[in-house]
Scaffold this active site. Structure first.
Site, PDB file in Angstrom:
ATOM      1  N   CYS A  39      35.630  -7.971  -1.502  1.00 36.85           N
ATOM      2  CA  CYS A  39      34.372  -7.594  -0.865  1.00 36.85           C
ATOM      3  C   CYS A  39      33.251  -8.576  -1.235  1.00 36.85           C
ATOM      4  O   CYS A  39      32.271  -8.658  -0.553  1.00 36.85           O
ATOM      5  CB  CYS A  39      33.959  -6.182  -1.266  1.00 36.85           C
ATOM      6  SG  CYS A  39      35.287  -5.048  -1.537  1.00 36.85           S
TER       7      CYS A  39
ATOM      8  N   ASN B  82      40.046  -2.897  -9.332  1.00 34.22           N
ATOM      9  CA  ASN B  82      40.519  -3.698  -8.200  1.00 34.22           C
ATOM     10  C   ASN B  82      40.671  -5.180  -8.555  1.00 34.22           C
ATOM     11  O   ASN B  82      41.517  -5.866  -8.005  1.00 34.22           O
ATOM     12  CB  ASN B  82      39.584  -3.536  -6.996  1.00 34.22           C
ATOM     13  CG  ASN B  82      38.126  -3.566  -7.358  1.00 34.22           C
ATOM     14  OD1 ASN B  82      37.677  -2.810  -8.215  1.00 34.22           O
ATOM     15  ND2 ASN B  82      37.371  -4.438  -6.730  1.00 34.22           N
TER      16      ASN B  82
ATOM     17  N   ALA C 162      37.969   4.854   1.404  1.00 31.56           N
ATOM     18  CA  ALA C 162      37.524   5.211   0.059  1.00 31.56           C
ATOM     19  C   ALA C 162      36.022   5.034  -0.135  1.00 31.56           C
ATOM     20  O   ALA C 162      35.419   5.712  -0.959  1.00 31.56           O
ATOM     21  CB  ALA C 162      38.285   4.399  -0.986  1.00 31.56           C
ATOM     22  N   THR C 163      35.412   4.138   0.635  1.00 30.08           N
ATOM     23  CA  THR C 163      33.952   3.995   0.512  1.00 30.08           C
ATOM     24  C   THR C 163      33.298   5.328   0.883  1.00 30.08           C
ATOM     25  O   THR C 163      32.427   5.835   0.165  1.00 30.08           O
ATOM     26  CB  THR C 163      33.446   2.861   1.431  1.00 30.08           C
ATOM     27  OG1 THR C 163      34.039   1.646   0.998  1.00 30.08           O
ATOM     28  CG2 THR C 163      31.931   2.740   1.389  1.00 30.08           C
TER      29      THR C 163
ATOM     30  N   ALA D  34      44.126   4.450   2.507  1.00 35.81           N
ATOM     31  CA  ALA D  34      45.470   4.138   3.015  1.00 35.81           C
ATOM     32  C   ALA D  34      45.789   2.650   3.010  1.00 35.81           C
ATOM     33  O   ALA D  34      46.926   2.252   2.746  1.00 35.81           O
ATOM     34  CB  ALA D  34      45.610   4.676   4.440  1.00 35.81           C
TER      35      ALA D  34
HETATM   36  C1  LIG Z   1      38.534   0.519  -6.382  1.00 32.87           C
HETATM   37  C2  LIG Z   1      38.097   0.576  -4.954  1.00 32.87           C
HETATM   38  N1  LIG Z   1      37.338   1.604  -4.542  1.00 32.87           N
HETATM   39  C3  LIG Z   1      36.934   1.710  -3.272  1.00 32.87           C
HETATM   40  C4  LIG Z   1      37.267   0.763  -2.327  1.00 32.87           C
HETATM   41  C5  LIG Z   1      36.787   0.913  -0.911  1.00 32.87           C
HETATM   42  O1  LIG Z   1      37.850   1.271  -0.084  1.00 32.87           O
HETATM   43  P1  LIG Z   1      37.754   1.229   1.525  1.00 32.87           P
HETATM   44  O2  LIG Z   1      38.062  -0.183   1.900  1.00 32.87           O
HETATM   45  O3  LIG Z   1      38.813   2.171   1.990  1.00 32.87           O
HETATM   46  O4  LIG Z   1      36.406   1.683   1.921  1.00 32.87           O
HETATM   47  C6  LIG Z   1      38.059  -0.332  -2.708  1.00 32.87           C
HETATM   48  C7  LIG Z   1      38.403  -1.397  -1.731  1.00 32.87           C
HETATM   49  O5  LIG Z   1      38.299  -2.574  -2.008  1.00 32.87           O
HETATM   50  C8  LIG Z   1      38.485  -0.418  -4.069  1.00 32.87           C
HETATM   51  O6  LIG Z   1      39.247  -1.428  -4.488  1.00 32.87           O
END
Ligand SMILES: Cc1ncc(COP(=O)(O)O)c(C=O)c1O
Length: 382
Positions: A324, A150, A70-71, A199
């Site tokens: 994070c 989150n 998602a990043t 995922a």
């Molecule tokens: C709301 C939200 N967006 C984006 C991310 C980033 O996801 P990824 O770990 O797949 O890069 C997270 C992960 O903590 C998240 O909670």
């Protein structure tokens, strides 16, 4: 006993996912772009996963762009969309409670001359669609809003926000990373143009996700290279991870109603127990508009990081602020945006339920918590 209550940070792989990935790793080695039989087998596996993602959230398979999580999806939505308008810095609307993977690209765009209006939330962590509408200007090129937070699990009124953004004819990006696989999402009913998912938040592998990009939105690839993903993301696809994501989507689609019911029951058992056994506690975030699996609690006067560590020693894994940010004792920006003081934010913990949790584990956590909270309060002399 280990009790993992940190599923919003990441979640364990389901057996079905592992088995599907192993079948690919052992038996499908072709490049999905190759025209021979091995390539076609890999392409078929990727296409099946694409269909599974599409079915879970009510979109066309062709709108699924696989990413490395998602990043990358959030970066692509913001930087890719806007890169397509190079030289024409304009205005963006977002919120004060976005994930760093949205906030950091927004900050980069600001350095490049873009203006960003970050709409604030109320003390329950909720945005008001009317305030989003009021923030839209003639120059607004994109609105980007997080669906489920989150840290608090608070669900924004995405349907109402989508309606006001669509009425102004502006592309709408939603970071749905914490929502997919946890609540029903049907994009046939909600006019969202871009949506990010990952995922590993719903029992799939880490490092794979999607940007859903509907229709013919023009955007520049962030990863430039070959013509993969209809020219929107260069690089040979991670076939095994993509297949794992697809299977996680199939399981989520099948199990969503019971998942929501079971997780909410465990979450409520935990909150009822905490309220009964621990004095001076408060729930952070709306109790009505919230993910079924998430509970964020302020333990007044406690040092959250100490509490987290003490619980870990007892076998219980939770999170303070976003995962994070763990390791740093900066108070959660999300809780500060909701009007909490730095001390209140520092005394808050997130419990997130998921596959593998049961009532016995929750009761064990409840048996340990009161003493550990007391010690974490004494540590700061509260
Ligand atoms: C709301 C939200 N967006 C984006 C991310 C980033 O996801 P990824 O770990 O797949 O890069 C997270 C992960 O903590 C998240 O909670």
């Amino acid at each position: 006993m280990r009790v993992y209550l940190d599923h919003n940070a990441t979640s364990p792989l389901r057996d079905e996912v592992v088995e599907a990935m192993l079948r690919v790793l052992r038996g499908i080695h072709g490049n999905p772009s190759s025209a021979h039989e091995e390539g076609r087998a890999a392409r078929a596996a990727v296409d099946r996963a694409r269909a599974s993602v599409a079915s879970l959230i009510g979109i066309e398979s062709g709108d699924v762009l696989f990413t490395g999580g998602a990043t990358e999806a959030n970066n692509t939505a913001l930087l890719g969309m806007l890169g397509a308008r190079a030289g024409a810095a304009g205005h963006l609307v977002s919120s004060t409670v976005e994930h760093p993977s949205v906030e950091a690209p927004l900050a980069s765009l600001e350095r490049a001359g873009w203006r960003v209006t970050r709409v604030g939330v109320d003390s329950d962590g909720l945005l008001d669609a009317a305030q989003i509408e009021a923030a839209i200007e003639a120059e607004t090129a994109l609105v980007s809003i997080l669906w489920a937070n989150n840290e608090t699990g608070v669900l924004q009124p995405i349907e109402r926000i989508a309606a006001v953004v669509r009425a102004r004819g502006i592309p709408f990006h939603v970071d749905a990373t914490q929502a997919v696989g946890k609540i029903p999402i049907d994009l046939r009913k909600i006019p969202v143009d871009l949506l990010s998912l990952s995922a590993h938040k719903f029992n799939g592998p880490k490092g794979v996700g999607c940007l859903i990009a509907r229709g013919d939105l023009v955007f520049e690839s962030v990863l430039r290279g070959g013509p993969q993903e209809r020219g929107r993301r260069g690089g040979t696809e991670n076939v095994a991870a993509i297949v794992g994501l697809g299977v996680a989507c199939e399981i989520a689609e099948r199990e969503l109603p019971e998942r929501m019911r079971d997780y909410a029951a465990l979450r409520d058992r935990l909150w009822d127990g905490i309220r009964a056994k621990v004095p001076r506690v408060r729930r952070n975030g709306s109790a009505d508009s919230v993910l079924p699996n998430t509970l964020n609690v302020e333990f007044d006067g406690a040092a959250g990081e100490l509490l987290l560590q003490a619980l870990d020693v007892e076998g219980i894994a939770v999170s303070s602020g976003a995962a994070c940010h763990s390791g740093s004792i900066e108070p959660s920006k999300v809780l500060i945006a909701m009007g909490r003081s730095p001390e209140q934010a520092r005394g808050s913990l997130r419990f997130s339920i998921g596959h593998g949790n049961d009532a016995e584990q929750i009761d064990y956590a409840l048996s340990v918590l009161p003493d550990r909270v007391e010690s974490a309060r004494q540590a700061v002399g509260a």
